[in-house]
Design a protein around this motif. Structure first.
Motif, short mmCIF file in Angstrom:
data_model
loop_
_atom_site.label_atom_id
_atom_site.label_comp_id
_atom_site.label_asym_id
_atom_site.label_seq_id
_atom_site.Cartn_x
_atom_site.Cartn_y
_atom_site.Cartn_z
N ARG A 38 0.84 -1.19 0.00
CA ARG A 38 0.00 0.00 0.00
C ARG A 38 0.87 1.24 0.00
O ARG A 38 2.02 1.22 0.43
N VAL A 48 2.34 -5.05 3.05
CA VAL A 48 1.19 -5.30 3.90
C VAL A 48 1.10 -6.79 4.26
O VAL A 48 1.06 -7.15 5.43
N VAL A 64 -0.61 -4.61 10.64
CA VAL A 64 -1.89 -5.20 10.24
C VAL A 64 -2.12 -6.59 10.85
O VAL A 64 -3.19 -7.18 10.66
N MET A 83 -9.78 -7.28 5.31
CA MET A 83 -9.31 -6.24 6.20
C MET A 83 -10.40 -5.91 7.21
O MET A 83 -11.48 -5.45 6.83
N LEU A 86 -10.63 -1.69 10.53
CA LEU A 86 -9.86 -0.70 9.79
C LEU A 86 -9.69 0.60 10.56
O LEU A 86 -10.57 1.01 11.33
N ASP A 90 -4.93 3.21 7.78
CA ASP A 90 -4.92 2.21 6.72
C ASP A 90 -5.27 2.82 5.37
O ASP A 90 -5.19 2.13 4.34
N TYR A 94 -3.98 0.41 -2.47
CA TYR A 94 -3.51 -0.96 -2.23
C TYR A 94 -3.20 -1.63 -3.57
O TYR A 94 -4.01 -1.61 -4.50
#
Length: 123
Positions: A38, A48, A64, A83, A86, A90, A94
């Motif tokens: 990302r 990520v 994460v 995901m 969040l 974030d 991506y």
């Protein structure tokens, strides 16, 4: 030329969930690693998560872990990123990427990239 196409991005409130998907135009063989990176405005692209297609071992950035889950679907040539929980931090574009061999946290070692999908988390 392998093409990767991401989908599933969008706007979500903090605490919400999104699922990103990346479809490959070419079958993903066991010697590949598929990764998600990302990039937020003004920041460098960062790792990520990644999944080794051979043994399905997974790797996550500390930021994460426990919130994001990467998975692969052989039949659909797809890698997903679920995901949860969040946070505003974030927010980023991506990208899905592919490399030969085992996992790497270094984006320069990935050979093929998608165009990216925007994820925005509001506070």
């Amino acid at each position: 030329q392998v093409q990767l196409e991401e989908s599933g991005g969008g706007l979500v409130q903090a605490g919400g969930s999104l699922k990103l998907s990346c479809v490959s135009s070419e079958r993903t063989f066991s010697w590949y690693t598929m990764g998600w990176f990302r990039q937020a405005p003004g920041k460098e692209r960062e790792f990520v998560a990644a999944i080794n297609w051979n043994d399905r071992s997974t790797y996550y950035a500390d930021s994460v872990k426990g919130r994001f889950t990467i998975s692969g679907d052989n039949a659909k040539n797809t890698v997903n990123l679920q995901m949860n929980s969040l946070k505003p931090e974030d927010t980023a574009v991506y990208y899905c990427a592919r490399k030969s061999g085992t996992n790497s946290y270094n984006s320069r070692q990935y050979d093929y990239w998608g165009q990216g999908t925007q994820v925005t988390v509001s506070s």
